[in-house]
Enzyme design. Structure first.
Site, PDB file in Angstrom:
ATOM      1  N   GLY A 184       0.820  -1.213   0.000  1.00 21.04           N
ATOM      2  CA  GLY A 184       0.000   0.000   0.000  1.00 21.04           C
ATOM      3  C   GLY A 184       0.840   1.242   0.000  1.00 21.04           C
ATOM      4  O   GLY A 184       2.038   1.223   0.272  1.00 21.04           O
ATOM      5  N   GLY A 241       0.422   5.176   1.329  1.00 14.70           N
ATOM      6  CA  GLY A 241      -0.381   6.177   2.019  1.00 14.70           C
ATOM      7  C   GLY A 241       0.042   7.567   1.616  1.00 14.70           C
ATOM      8  O   GLY A 241       0.839   7.753   0.699  1.00 14.70           O
ATOM      9  N   HIS A 255       1.761   9.557   3.280  1.00 22.59           N
ATOM     10  CA  HIS A 255       3.099   9.921   3.748  1.00 22.59           C
ATOM     11  C   HIS A 255       4.156   8.866   3.502  1.00 22.59           C
ATOM     12  O   HIS A 255       5.307   9.066   3.858  1.00 22.59           O
ATOM     13  CB  HIS A 255       3.050  10.240   5.246  1.00 22.59           C
ATOM     14  CG  HIS A 255       2.026  11.271   5.592  1.00 22.59           C
ATOM     15  ND1 HIS A 255       1.033  11.051   6.506  1.00 22.59           N
ATOM     16  CD2 HIS A 255       1.816  12.510   5.095  1.00 22.59           C
ATOM     17  CE1 HIS A 255       0.269  12.130   6.575  1.00 22.59           C
ATOM     18  NE2 HIS A 255       0.722  13.021   5.734  1.00 22.59           N
ATOM     19  N   GLY A 256       3.763   7.795   2.961  1.00 22.36           N
ATOM     20  CA  GLY A 256       4.774   6.762   2.736  1.00 22.36           C
ATOM     21  C   GLY A 256       4.171   5.503   2.163  1.00 22.36           C
ATOM     22  O   GLY A 256       2.979   5.431   1.867  1.00 22.36           O
ATOM     23  N   VAL A 307       3.919   1.164   2.270  1.00 23.11           N
ATOM     24  CA  VAL A 307       3.982   0.011   3.166  1.00 23.11           C
ATOM     25  C   VAL A 307       4.431  -1.198   2.356  1.00 23.11           C
ATOM     26  O   VAL A 307       3.856  -1.494   1.310  1.00 23.11           O
ATOM     27  CB  VAL A 307       2.619  -0.252   3.835  1.00 23.11           C
ATOM     28  CG1 VAL A 307       2.706  -1.461   4.749  1.00 23.11           C
ATOM     29  CG2 VAL A 307       2.158   0.967   4.610  1.00 23.11           C
ATOM     30  N   LYS A 342       6.265   0.345   7.198  1.00 30.26           N
ATOM     31  CA  LYS A 342       5.800   1.621   6.660  1.00 30.26           C
ATOM     32  C   LYS A 342       6.961   2.590   6.716  1.00 30.26           C
ATOM     33  O   LYS A 342       7.493   2.865   7.797  1.00 30.26           O
ATOM     34  CB  LYS A 342       4.611   2.118   7.487  1.00 30.26           C
ATOM     35  CG  LYS A 342       3.992   3.402   7.010  1.00 30.26           C
ATOM     36  CD  LYS A 342       2.705   3.676   7.782  1.00 30.26           C
ATOM     37  CE  LYS A 342       2.098   5.013   7.451  1.00 30.26           C
ATOM     38  NZ  LYS A 342       0.815   5.203   8.149  1.00 30.26           N
ATOM     39  N   ASP A 380      -9.891   7.895  12.827  1.00 31.24           N
ATOM     40  CA  ASP A 380      -9.968   7.592  11.393  1.00 31.24           C
ATOM     41  C   ASP A 380     -10.450   6.155  11.163  1.00 31.24           C
ATOM     42  O   ASP A 380      -9.883   5.421  10.365  1.00 31.24           O
ATOM     43  CB  ASP A 380      -8.603   7.808  10.738  1.00 31.24           C
ATOM     44  CG  ASP A 380      -8.718   8.015   9.232  1.00 31.24           C
ATOM     45  OD1 ASP A 380      -9.847   8.230   8.745  1.00 31.24           O
ATOM     46  OD2 ASP A 380      -7.680   7.952   8.544  1.00 31.24           O
TER      47      ASP A 380
END
Ligand SMILES: Nc1ncnc2c1ncn2[C@@H]1O[C@H](COP(=O)(O)OP(=O)(O)OP(=O)(O)O)[C@@H](O)[C@H]1O
Length: 946
Positions: free
Chosen positions: A55, A57, A59-60, A62, A78, A198
């Site tokens: 994945g 995201g 900010h980064g 995974v 991550k 979240d």
């Protein structure tokens, strides 16, 4: 409709495997980063071998990795940057889209990325629950400002809850089990004073067997001091009273964070108007006013009066309950409950705050009837609709609590022993998490937050040097890590102070192995672009074969065919680029293509890169020169080293298109001429002290890299060969040239004045090879001659014989290396060879550091197709490098660097300096570090060895 998960197994109800577990061990914080590749060229960070990306995201990324220290168990890593300007910009943009509000600036300020990461780690470090994704380790790469969060890997992936038609794909029972797991996780979090903020399907991950769901992504989670107090002193603080003033102290909570469709009304109330917008009214069909429990009031107009909800509700853990309600709705119906037709956040917020939700007629992929918004108690959908109603209460005070939800009949309906289950899953059994302010501060160690001036300085230097090509770091500079599966591994401390071993190192984090691997990668990339790769490889292999057979050891002999029209002296580089001679790394075919396409060869990325690194003065100079520059060389003169290589046939040469004028060549030649002219005007050209008419500094300035160049010169002369680039081979001014006395006319002015150094020319060298050492303007010029000189070291054949013997090009073996001399006839300026930079140099800066300097992470993925191609070549290249590595163990007598004028000379132990007394001007630059006599000793030694 199909489900993406196994059918629910009711036999598991009440099974202990469902219960939260508490994996042993605490979160490790590692401040040392070791980066390397394994044999399959997979990156390894410390003990984690990269597998595939799961994945990406905001900010980064995974990645799944194997923990080599734990029987290759899978973990998810991550990788996030401490600072991500792109993400920050996105945040700003997102905020700008919202309507202005007097509160907006205050309430919408999300913390910096750094702050968020710190918080996320601090929170995750403390969470140990079966339904919370476990953080195992934090690798703090201070130097690259990256954090690697090593988490348990949930291979079941995200919960898939809808198909392309927005139909549900989960059965109602599955939805219940998922929801129950989330409740357990949330109960634990809330008990610990943590608000997730979240909750949504994307942040819920299946375990491998899809029997359990875990909550992940604590990027916007909030640790509530008030809740912590409450947990510490239950009974003293009533946590179920959302109006408790102490909760309002948590100003951070008022910041809007989370995913818009899942945001609770109290979070977004200030972005909405109390009067519903037309679209709101239109989309609403029926509604209730807060009191869903009593189900008493349905507004006939189909709208909800926002004014009936307290204007400003406290933001508490109840926002997670709301988000859970939205999530349950999504799972059941395959779409979100509150939707804005025009995807406007503002409209959406209005709908969330003012409209009620509506169920579909059936729920789940098993199409269980809902009975509508207010079903009869007999309807199978009744408990679910009622639960949703309690979850999605706009009035916080009327929203169901997690504690109550856990005990809700629908959730307990498939539990064999509900009482026991409730008892066992109670968070009271867990220790209370205490995340202190200090812990939050220390979550990622002290890196940037105690960033003192020494570190700043070091960081600044390392940033500056990041643009410089990495240089080989000798093994004795890097600590070798032998405990890692026998793989080559050089530890790079993430501490900036430790990681910059030498200022001339381009990147302190670059280990020898790393650099070599980059070289290999570029070599492979080059090979992918280079049609002639098989030939090149073949040639290289042939060379290796020859070496193994012991052919022509330590002797330079003419190798070019007599049919070659021009004399050709070429120095073939050795080292990491296995394909060709210096000049042949850029296929003539591609050059021809460039010309055909009308693309200026002056616009290569490598040039761009070099250009960016110009010093101001060289920029000015270059600008002034380029405006009136006309190239005087004939095409034949400008033919590439590839063309003139003894390795190529004359037909090949004839068919090869002409080499375009490269910006680097032009620049170098211009500078050379410019300074040459000055030098020619000088009456002291024979003066040893001014023999650097084209001084190191001037030549360096022509490259825009005075520092690097100067360093390199210093390193060459001081024998610090180990710090030199392995793959940045350069053959340029001051490299190797022919006898100046016969080639003056072909040389640019600067080199036209190459003269035998008066002292050195008369000095007998102690070794038959090379015969003589010339010092030209600003650089050394080696002359290898075919015929050995006598044992006494008397000068060898005359210059003319040197020339004639090499007229057709020289190549041969030198100290186990393949060496060729290149004639200036085919390359008017030695600097011209810069023109034939490898295609590899066309990689962008990002590509160059594609692993560690990418925006997202070092885990940047490469194109699959490319990888396949690479795999084909890898074996070949590796084999070649293997050979090189073997060679490295030996003393490499000559190493000619491309791209920067340099000549690397290595020697195991410098002989005592006895005869060689001349002091080179460039050595004078740093006499303390490189005493001239010593340097000459090194240099001489190398020559002698070769
Ligand atoms: N521990 C894990 N196991 C398996 N997959 C994971 C794990 N952690 C994250 N993922 C996957 O990686 C994806 C990206 O994770 P990440 O937390 O970065 O996403 P994100 O929530 O979009 O990030 P951000 O909040 O930074 O924007 C997730 O959507 C999830 O599918």
């Amino acid at each position: 409709m199909s489900s993406n998960v196994d059918p629910p197994d009711n036999s598991l109800a009440g099974d202990p495997s469902e219960l939260p577990f508490d994996p042993p061990g605490s979160v490790r914080v590692t401040e040392e980063l070791r980066f390397r590749y394994n044999d399959d060229r997979r990156p390894i960070v410390n003990q984690y071998l990269r597998s595939h990306r799961v994945g990406k995201g905001q900010h980064g990324e995974v990645w799944v990795c194997w923990d080599l220290n734990h029987n290759r168990r899978e973990v998810a890593i991550k990788a996030v940057k401490r600072n991500n300007p792109r993400a920050e910009k996105m945040n700003l943009l997102r905020r700008r889209n919202l309507p202005a509000s007097s509160h907006t600036p205050l309430t919408d300020k999300l913390g910096s990325l750094e702050q968020k990461i710190r918080k996320e780690i601090a929170i995750m470090k403390k969470c140990r629950h079966g339904h919370i994704v476990r953080l195992l380790e934090v690798i703090d790469d201070k130097l690259n400002e990256r954090i690697y969060m090593v988490m348990e890997y949930l291979s079941g992936g995200e919960i898939k809850w809808r198909n392309e038609q927005s139909q549900p794909v989960l059965a109602v029972d599955q939805c219940r089990r998922i929801c129950r797991d989330i409740i357990l996780g949330l109960e634990y979090l809330h008990y610990q004073g943590i608000i997730h903020r979240d909750i949504k399907p994307a942040n819920l991950l299946w375990t491998e067997d899809r029997q359990m769901v875990k909550i992940t992504d604590f990027g916007v989670s909030h640790f509530s001091y008030a809740q912590r107090l409450a947990a510490a002193g239950r009974g003293q603080v009533d946590m179920d009273n959302p109006n408790d003033p102490i909760l309002l102290d948590d100003s951070d909570l008022s910041k809007r964070a989370g995913t818009p469709p899942f945001l609770a009304p109290e979070v977004i109330a200030e972005y909405t108007s109390t009067e519903p917008s037309p679209s709101v009214s239109a989309s609403a069909t029926s509604s209730t006013l807060l009191s869903s429990k009593s189900s008493t009031h349905i507004n006939s107009s189909g709208t909800i009066r926002g004014s009936t909800i307290p204007h400003r509700q406290p933001i508490t853990k109840a926002i997670d309950v709301w988000a859970l309600g939205v999530t349950l709705y999504c799972l059941l119906f395959g779409h979100i409950p509150f939707r804005a037709a025009d995807s406007s956040e503002y409209v959406l917020y209005n709908i969330i705050c003012n409209n009620n939700w509506e169920p579909d007629e059936t729920m789940g992929c098993d199409a269980v009837a809902t009975g509508g918004r207010w079903p009869d108690p007999d309807c199978p959908g009744f408990p679910v609709m009622r639960l949703l109603d309690q979850f999605l209460q706009k009035d916080v005070s009327k929203r169901i609590t997690i504690n109550d939800a856990k005990r809700y009949s629908w959730f307990l309906s498939d539990i064999l022993e509900p009482a026991e289950w409730l008892r066992q899953t109670s968070p009271n059994k867990s220790d209370i998490v205490m995340v202190t302010e200090k812990e939050t501060e220390k979550a990622m160690t002290t890196v940037r937050f105690s960033w003192g001036w020494p570190q700043r300085l070091t960081h600044g230097i390392s940033s500056l040097l990041r643009n410089v090509r990495p240089k080989r770091i000798s093994p004795h500079r890097s600590r070798r890590n032998d405990d890692d599966d026998g793989e080559n591994c050089f530890i790079t401390h993430s501490s900036p102070a430790v990681s910059v071993p030498h200022p001339k190192s381009s990147s302190a984090r670059t280990s020898t192995h790393d650099t070599r691997e980059k070289g290999k990668r570029r070599a492979v990339r080059h090979a992918l672009r280079n049609d002639s790769t098989p030939n090149v490889v073949h040639r290289r292999e042939r060379s290796i074969e020859e070496k193994k057979k012991g052919l022509a050891p330590l002797k330079i002999k003419p190798a070019a065919s007599s049919s070659e029209p021009t004399s050709s002296r070429l120095i073939t580089r050795r080292g990491s680029e296995p394909f060709d001679s210096v000049g042949s790394t850029r296929p003539s075919s591609s050059r021809g293509k460039e010309e055909k396409n009308g693309r200026s060869p002056m616009r290569t990325p490598s040039d761009e890169r070099t250009r960016h690194r110009f010093s101001l003065s060289s920029m000015k100079y270059w600008r002034s020169q380029t405006t009136h520059h006309t190239r005087s060389q004939t095409p034949s003169q400008a033919s590439s080293p590839l063309d003139s290589s003894s390795l190529g046939s004359s037909q090949d040469k004839a068919s090869q298109p002409l080499a375009p004028a490269d910006i680097a060549v032009r620049r170098s030649d211009e500078v050379l001429r410019h300074h040459g002219r000055e030098y020619a005007q000088s009456s002291r050209i024979h003066d040893a002290d001014t023999c650097g008419g084209l001084t190191a500094a001037r030549r360096a300035s022509s490259w825009g890299e005075p520092m690097n160049y100067a360093e390199e010169v210093t390193s060459l002369t001081s024998g610090e060969h180990d710090g030199l680039d392995d793959d940045a081979l350069f053959l340029g001014a001051g490299g190797v040239c022919n006898d100046p006395s016969t080639l003056t006319t072909n040389l640019p002015i600067g080199l036209g004045h190459v003269q035998p150094h008066p002292r050195i020319a008369d000095e007998p060298l102690r070794h038959p090879q090379p015969e003589r050492l010339y010092i030209g303007p600003g650089m050394y010029h080696l002359f290898y001659e075919n015929s050995p000189c006598d044992a006494a070291g008397a000068p060898g054949p005359s210059s003319s014989s040197v020339h004639s013997s090499c007229a057709s090009g020289c190549s041969g073996r030198c100290g186990g290396r393949s060496v060729q001399l290149r004639s200036p006839m085919t390359s008017p300026s030695p600097l011209q060879q810069v023109a034939y930079e490898s295609d590899l140099n066309q990689t962008s800066e990002d590509e160059f550091d594609d692993d560690l300097d990418s925006d997202s992470s070092f885990f940047r993925d490469t194109h699959r197709q490319r990888q396949r191609q690479e795999a084909v070549l890898r074996a070949q290249v590796d084999r070649l490098y293997l050979d090189d590595e073997e060679e490295e163990e030996e003393d490499a007598p000559i190493e000619v660097k491309r791209r920067r004028p340099s000549l690397s000379v290595t020697a195991a132990s410098p002989p005592p300096l006895s005869n060689f007394t001349h002091e080179f001007p460039m050595m004078m630059r740093n006499p303390s570090r490189s005493p001239a006599r010593e340097n000459l000793g090194y240099y001489e030694q190398s020559m002698l060895r070769s």
